[in-house]
Design a protein around this motif. Structure first.
Motif, PDB file in Angstrom:
ATOM      1  N   ARG A 230       0.699  -1.108   0.012  1.00 30.16           N
ATOM      2  CA  ARG A 230       0.058   0.150   0.023  1.00 30.16           C
ATOM      3  C   ARG A 230       0.731   1.164  -0.050  1.00 30.16           C
ATOM      4  O   ARG A 230       0.389   2.198  -0.656  1.00 30.16           O
ATOM      5  N   THR A 231       2.022   1.369   0.767  1.00 27.50           N
ATOM      6  CA  THR A 231       2.853   2.391   0.945  1.00 27.50           C
ATOM      7  C   THR A 231       3.423   2.759  -0.414  1.00 27.50           C
ATOM      8  O   THR A 231       3.937   4.028  -0.554  1.00 27.50           O
ATOM      9  N   LEU A 277       0.771  -0.756  12.472  1.00 33.12           N
ATOM     10  CA  LEU A 277      -0.078   0.126  11.966  1.00 33.12           C
ATOM     11  C   LEU A 277      -1.392  -0.767  11.559  1.00 33.12           C
ATOM     12  O   LEU A 277      -2.396  -0.054  11.519  1.00 33.12           O
ATOM     13  N   PHE A 282      -5.070   1.128  12.045  1.00 40.85           N
ATOM     14  CA  PHE A 282      -4.822   2.287  10.882  1.00 40.85           C
ATOM     15  C   PHE A 282      -5.021   1.288   9.908  1.00 40.85           C
ATOM     16  O   PHE A 282      -6.098   1.750   9.057  1.00 40.85           O
ATOM     17  N   CYS A 283      -3.931   0.719   9.395  1.00 43.42           N
ATOM     18  CA  CYS A 283      -4.058   0.051   8.211  1.00 43.42           C
ATOM     19  C   CYS A 283      -4.948  -1.325   8.136  1.00 43.42           C
ATOM     20  O   CYS A 283      -4.351  -2.402   7.952  1.00 43.42           O
ATOM     21  N   PRO A 288      -9.013   1.401   5.804  1.00 50.88           N
ATOM     22  CA  PRO A 288      -8.182   1.881   6.824  1.00 50.88           C
ATOM     23  C   PRO A 288      -8.254   3.432   7.180  1.00 50.88           C
ATOM     24  O   PRO A 288      -8.928   4.084   6.288  1.00 50.88           O
ATOM     25  N   ARG A 289      -7.619   3.838   8.203  1.00 52.70           N
ATOM     26  CA  ARG A 289      -7.725   5.187   8.676  1.00 52.70           C
ATOM     27  C   ARG A 289      -6.704   5.878   8.292  1.00 52.70           C
ATOM     28  O   ARG A 289      -5.689   6.343   8.898  1.00 52.70           O
ATOM     29  N   CYS A 290      -6.420   6.451   7.093  1.00 52.35           N
ATOM     30  CA  CYS A 290      -5.461   6.968   6.344  1.00 52.35           C
ATOM     31  C   CYS A 290      -4.981   8.355   7.056  1.00 52.35           C
ATOM     32  O   CYS A 290      -3.980   8.606   7.202  1.00 52.35           O
ATOM     33  N   CYS A 293      -3.249   8.105  10.282  1.00 55.05           N
ATOM     34  CA  CYS A 293      -2.090   7.215  10.239  1.00 55.05           C
ATOM     35  C   CYS A 293      -0.699   7.859  10.398  1.00 55.05           C
ATOM     36  O   CYS A 293      -0.508   8.960   9.676  1.00 55.05           O
ATOM     37  N   ILE A 295       2.224   7.388   9.161  1.00 54.63           N
ATOM     38  CA  ILE A 295       2.929   7.535   7.807  1.00 54.63           C
ATOM     39  C   ILE A 295       2.184   7.807   6.863  1.00 54.63           C
ATOM     40  O   ILE A 295       2.546   7.965   5.661  1.00 54.63           O
ATOM     41  N   SER A 296       1.079   8.411   7.032  1.00 52.45           N
ATOM     42  CA  SER A 296       0.295   9.222   5.940  1.00 52.45           C
ATOM     43  C   SER A 296       0.825  10.031   4.890  1.00 52.45           C
ATOM     44  O   SER A 296       0.476   9.968   3.744  1.00 52.45           O
ATOM     45  N   CYS A 299       2.911   7.712   2.584  1.00 53.62           N
ATOM     46  CA  CYS A 299       2.225   6.487   1.887  1.00 53.62           C
ATOM     47  C   CYS A 299       1.570   6.883   0.931  1.00 53.62           C
ATOM     48  O   CYS A 299       0.893   7.901   0.715  1.00 53.62           O
ATOM     49  N   LYS A 301      -0.842   5.168  -0.575  1.00 57.78           N
ATOM     50  CA  LYS A 301      -2.316   4.636  -0.239  1.00 57.78           C
ATOM     51  C   LYS A 301      -2.748   4.005  -1.327  1.00 57.78           C
ATOM     52  O   LYS A 301      -4.077   4.097  -1.861  1.00 57.78           O
ATOM     53  N   ILE A 303      -4.825   1.231  -1.552  1.00 59.88           N
ATOM     54  CA  ILE A 303      -5.420   0.639  -0.533  1.00 59.88           C
ATOM     55  C   ILE A 303      -6.289  -0.610  -1.183  1.00 59.88           C
ATOM     56  O   ILE A 303      -6.905  -1.221  -0.449  1.00 59.88           O
TER      57      ILE A 303
HETATM   58  S1  SF4 Z   1      -1.659   5.813   5.094  1.00 56.29           S
HETATM   59 FE1  SF4 Z   1      -0.909   3.884   4.220  1.00 56.29          FE
HETATM   60  S2  SF4 Z   1       0.033   2.657   5.835  1.00 56.29           S
HETATM   61 FE2  SF4 Z   1      -1.386   4.204   6.763  1.00 56.29          FE
HETATM   62  S3  SF4 Z   1      -3.474   3.248   6.770  1.00 56.29           S
HETATM   63 FE3  SF4 Z   1      -3.419   4.425   4.824  1.00 56.29          FE
HETATM   64  S4  SF4 Z   1      -2.706   2.881   3.228  1.00 56.29           S
HETATM   65 FE4  SF4 Z   1      -2.317   2.021   5.525  1.00 56.29          FE
END
Ligand code: SF4
Length: 318
Positions: A230-231, A277, A282-283, A288-290, A293, A295-296, A299, A301, A303
């Motif tokens: 995802r990242t 995560l 979060f992930c 996912p709670r981006c 998060c 590392i938002s 990332c 994303k 998803i």
């Molecule tokens: S920002 Fe990236 S690592 Fe974080 S929840 Fe969203 S997809 Fe997952």
């Protein structure tokens, strides 16, 4: 196996993100390691006494063998219950524990059929109790072998860690003629986890200076693999042919491990950072709670990639 390429992070972004995951993983692990290992009250994990350290390593071996494919919470409870019920007999003479008693202990934690611990729906009639039995048997056989050869598990582990690396210990344990029957898969995640726990204890808690925390291994379960996909840490994602977009984490493990190792980050802590995560909500596979998060910012994303959940068109927003 299906494959897809995607835009990836730059080298600078990638190395910076791996360091962030390492820091996150180290901080959380230091707060939670005793809980994760489920060390029973009867054992002191901070001990400097070698015979007590030996007991802890043997307990952890049993713990990770029965941990495979199990419910997190139930397996912690069962491991502690077994250790507290059978004490030193479990550590030194597990073959002297009556199966009638041991299986009853199993049922007390896992339910009458054991389905609270192991879900075996897809395994064609294999019972949860059978899974438990063969894993315990592997542990028993390993302890018996130590006794026959008059060896200690701690010494065997330290020899490999001092002279070679985490891989050497992993190879010894995963290919051991008796233990081999207790592992799931050819590159067992549980065995990787045990190697990491042993290195962590030996280096960070017990202070064996010749052991290096850098020699830990990436475990890469589905949730960790999902974070790498995802990242945008990975530019190529392997996923199941029949169930898009469930990733195939085990097939990407060596690529992920090489990436982490060449960045200089500590594999075990990076693995933990990525896993937390997910565990900290979060992930998640779905929803996912981006925005919240940690590392938002970095990332990508992507998803649509999930660890275990088949993606529907409504969920596929990227
Ligand atoms: S920002 Fe990236 S690592 Fe974080 S929840 Fe969203 S997809 Fe997952």
């Amino acid at each position: 196996m299906a494959k897809e390429t995607q835009g990836s992070l730059s080298v600078t972004e990638r190395n910076s993100l791996l360091r962030t995951l390492e820091t996150l993983g180290r901080e959380t692990w230091f707060q939670q390691w005793k809980e994760h290992m489920a060390v029973p009250r009867s054992l002191n994990p901070h001990t400097k006494d070698k015979s007590e350290q030996e007991k802890i390593l043997r307990y952890l071996l049993m713990r990770v063998l029965i941990n495979q494919q199990a419910s997190f919470e139930k397996v912690r409870q069962l491991s502690q219950r077994i250790a507290e019920t059978y004490g030193d007999t479990l550590i030194y003479e597990p073959y002297n524990i009556s199966e009638v008693n041991l299986f009853e202990t199993f049922r007390e934690s896992a339910g009458r059929k054991g389905s609270e611990l192991y879900k075996v729906g897809a395994l064609g009639g294999i019972k949860p109790l059978s899974l438990f039995a063969y894993r315990i048997k592997a542990y028993e056989g390993f302890v018996r072998q130590l006794e026959v050869e008059k060896k200690e598990f701690l010494d065997l582990a330290l020899d490999r860690l001092k002279n070679n690396s985490g891989y050497s210990l992993f190879k010894f344990l995963s290919e051991h003629p008796v233990l081999e029957c207790g592992w799931v898969g050819n590159d067992p995640k549980a065995c990787r986890m045990l190697v990491d726990w042993i290195i962590f204890l030996c280096r960070e808690i017990w202070g064996y200076e010749l052991v290096r925390i850098e020699d830990t291994l990436m475990i890469v379960d589905g949730h960790v693999g999902k974070v790498f996909c995802r990242t945008g840490l990975l530019s190529e994602v392997l996923y199941e042919n029949t169930r898009p977009y469930i990733i195939q984490a085990s097939k990407m493990r060596s690529q992920i491990e090489n990436m982490v190792r060449s960045s200089g980050a500590i594999p075990f802590y990076v693995d933990n950072g990525a896993f937390y995560l997910f565990e900290d909500g979060f992930c998640l596979d779905v929803g996912p709670r981006c925005e919240e998060c940690p590392i938002s910012k970095t990332c990508k994303k992507y998803i649509k990639w999930t660890a275990y959940q088949k993606m529907t068109r409504e969920m596929e927003t990227v």
